[in-house]
Design an enzyme around this catalytic site. Structure first.
Site, PDB file in Angstrom:
ATOM      1  CD  GLU A 190      51.362  62.612   8.078  1.00 53.83           C
ATOM      2  OE1 GLU A 190      52.178  62.431   7.158  1.00 53.83           O
ATOM      3  OE2 GLU A 190      50.126  62.541   7.906  1.00 53.83           O
TER       4      GLU A 190
ATOM      5  CG  HIS B 219      54.537  54.499   4.339  1.00 60.30           C
ATOM      6  ND1 HIS B 219      54.324  54.017   5.614  1.00 60.30           N
ATOM      7  CD2 HIS B 219      53.956  55.723   4.299  1.00 60.30           C
ATOM      8  CE1 HIS B 219      53.640  54.915   6.308  1.00 60.30           C
ATOM      9  NE2 HIS B 219      53.405  55.964   5.528  1.00 60.30           N
TER      10      HIS B 219
ATOM     11  NE  ARG C 116      55.970  58.909   4.974  1.00 62.10           N
ATOM     12  CZ  ARG C 116      55.026  59.341   4.165  1.00 62.10           C
ATOM     13  NH1 ARG C 116      55.265  59.423   2.867  1.00 62.10           N
ATOM     14  NH2 ARG C 116      53.845  59.687   4.636  1.00 62.10           N
TER      15      ARG C 116
ATOM     16  CG  HIS D 143      54.561  55.436   0.234  1.00 62.27           C
ATOM     17  ND1 HIS D 143      53.225  55.127   0.150  1.00 62.27           N
ATOM     18  CD2 HIS D 143      54.620  56.699   0.740  1.00 62.27           C
ATOM     19  CE1 HIS D 143      52.495  56.148   0.575  1.00 62.27           C
ATOM     20  NE2 HIS D 143      53.316  57.116   0.938  1.00 62.27           N
TER      21      HIS D 143
ATOM     22  NE  ARG E 124      55.940  61.657  -0.740  1.00 64.27           N
ATOM     23  CZ  ARG E 124      54.957  61.414   0.126  1.00 64.27           C
ATOM     24  NH1 ARG E 124      54.443  62.419   0.835  1.00 64.27           N
ATOM     25  NH2 ARG E 124      54.509  60.185   0.310  1.00 64.27           N
TER      26      ARG E 124
END
Length: 546
Positions: free
Chosen positions: A131, A247, A295, A357, A392
């Protein structure tokens, strides 16, 4: 807002007692409660919804963890830490990151022994994906894109097997403290709004995030910042609250409000790319990792592209996943959500947009869940350990919940054994607390417009001024009042921290200060309540920052 009730309804109508009260039943809460039971503590779980509700079950991507049978032989815990610190944009506590990530393999192993079933590959090993922000294939998953649902299923089954006491549809209102500031109880509302009191020597907050601050979010309706507000009112401090991760790929539906379906980052990990309304790719040239950038980078890039309205589309972009073979099998949850809005991901690009998010900050704790308030602990998204910094890293959240939930339970056990203080007798007939409350729809519009991905001094000041004149003192004796008071307080804390941070870093993007300022702002900000109940900046947290 529900109308006022009689004074008698503000009195305690029921009582309970426990060594530890865990507030929340997601990955951190149930992990902590189960561990505490096994350590011999009398545990009570208080959860606002059903035991299986909350945000954990919506997590799609997976758990980021370096296991011994990794298909990436050059991967390591140190590499995972390095990726986490890089994503955190200079504000991670590197010692905390090493501690939590280093404990990941054991935590995942314990969960698998509890019965969690992760996907395997053709060789019989755990399947892994990559990811955004990760330099290796280290994200394990379950059900294709239903990892959170499997983690929640496993923990709920364990709770049922061990007859874990759970009060479902009960809302934590406030911690009750002694004259010396130690926790001695928790005020709770039953489903019929009857006030109750749980006498306890320890309260562990595992209440999740605050996505309902915004009009569009991946979070469920329960995510109203209750735990963070409770901790602030109890005297704890919070940090990094200005860093709310948006997100980049939430399924776009015109006019959508509340929880919107997530399109997991793993879709991009399998080769999907972001394109604008004209069909041009968005991420090449923005970041070396392109569509797999962290992100905050991707969300900001989408926001910038939307400002130019290419192809006449100014409120969403598209995720082209048509090149992924077997999409429906690999991503059944995403496929179902797309079908519900008439999109076939195998044949057409998926409309997506950024949405609130994850809260990267929260209640300040050490690496074992302890706060500054004796008897008050926090774990999971509600807590700020320093693991996430300003942004994060994908799939570190379930890992954090597993590690910190277990550690917090062990910290409670050690603290209670080391200081056997009796449960005090808090006044059971003290009226419910009163707190400023703003109307939720107006608050969400305000935060979405002025405190979303792009912020500036003028907008933040406007938002703060509007809140100052639009709140109404309200007794916290209804669920709606508790939630709206929490959102109001958390919004004020966020606005204070965002206004002070005159730079752009991680999730915090200031359009009037677009550059990162390493000299003045490579530090976290701490927020606490002043004697009048207003959130104010307290001090900087420098220790351990990378």
């Amino acid at each position: 807002m529900t109308g006022p009730v009689s004074a008698s309804q503000a009195q305690t109508g029921w009582e309970a007692e426990a060594d530890l009260v865990v507030v929340g039943s997601g990955v951190a809460g149930l992990t902590a409660a189960l561990r505490a039971m096994r350590l011999g503590l009398r545990v009570l779980v208080v959860t606002k919804g059903g035991i299986g509700d909350g945000n954990t079950r919506w997590a799609q991507g997976g758990v980021a963890v370096v296991l011994g049978d990794s298909v990436a032989p050059d991967d390591s815990v140190a590499a995972h830490v390095a990726d986490t610190v890089a994503a955190g944009a200079g504000l991670c506590d590197t010692a905390a990151a090493r501690s939590v990530i280093g404990a990941g393999p054991e935590a995942v192993g314990l969960l698998r022994r509890e019965g969690a079933r992760f996907d395997g590959d053709a060789s019989g090993r755990l399947a892994r994906t990559r990811e955004g922000g990760h330099g290796a294939l280290r994200v394990i998953h379950a059900g294709g894109d239903a990892t959170g649902a499997e983690v929640q299923r496993c923990l709920v089954a364990a709770a049922n097997d061990h007859t874990l006491p759970v009060l479902e549809h009960h809302v934590a209102v406030d911690a009750v403290t002694t004259v010396t500031g130690e926790v001695c109880g928790l005020r709770v509302l039953a489903p019929d709004a009857t006030p109750g009191l749980v006498r306890t020597r320890a309260v562990l907050l595992a209440t999740g995030g605050l996505g309902q601050l915004y009009q569009a979010t991946s979070n469920p309706e329960l995510a109203t910042g209750d735990g963070l507000a409770l901790a602030l009112r109890a005297g704890a401090s919070a940090a990094d609250v200005e860093f709310v991760q948006f997100h980049p790929t939430v399924l776009y539906t015109p006019g959508a409000r509340g929880r919107c379906p997530l399109v997991t980052e793993a879709v991009r990990g399998e080769g999907a790319v972001l394109v604008d309304g004209a069909g041009e790719r968005i991420m090449p040239g923005v970041h070396p990792l392109a569509d797999l950038a962290p992100r905050d980078v991707v969300s900001a890039a989408i926001t910038r592209r939307l400002a130019t309205a290419p192809g006449g589309v100014d409120d969403h972009v598209f995720l082209d996943a048509t090149g992924i073979a077997g999409f429906a099998r690999r991503f059944p949850t995403v496929r179902a959500a797309c079908e519900a809005v008439g999109v076939d991901p195998a044949r057409e690009a998926i409309p997506v947009a950024p949405a609130a998010h994850f809260a990267c900050g929260g209640v300040v704790t050490d690496a074992h869940g302890r706060t500054e308030v004796t008897g008050l602990y926090a774990a999971g998204e509600v807590a700020r350990t320093g693991l996430h910094g300003a942004n994060r890293l994908a799939s570190n959240s379930l890992l954090e919940g597993l590690v910190l939930g277990r550690r917090a339970a062990e910290a409670v056990r050690a603290d209670l054994a080391g200081a056997r203080r009796a449960v005090s007798s808090p006044l059971a007939d003290v009226p419910a607390p009163v707190a400023p409350v703003a109307q939720r729809p107006a608050l969400q519009r305000l935060m979405s417009r002025f405190a979303g991905i792009g912020r500036d001094a003028e907008g933040l000041a406007v938002a703060g001024s509007v809140l100052d004149v639009s709140t109404v003192p309200t007794p916290l004796w209804t669920v709606e009042a508790v939630e709206d008071a929490a959102l109001t307080l958390v919004a004020r804390a966020l606005l204070a921290a965002a206004a002070a941070r005159t730079e752009s870093r991680g999730c915090h993007v200031r359009t009037d200060h677009p550059e990162r300022d390493e000299r003045r702002w490579r530090r976290s900000q701490s927020v606490r309540l002043n004697p009048s109940g207003q959130p104010v900046l307290a001090h900087s947290i420098l220790e351990g920052v990378a």
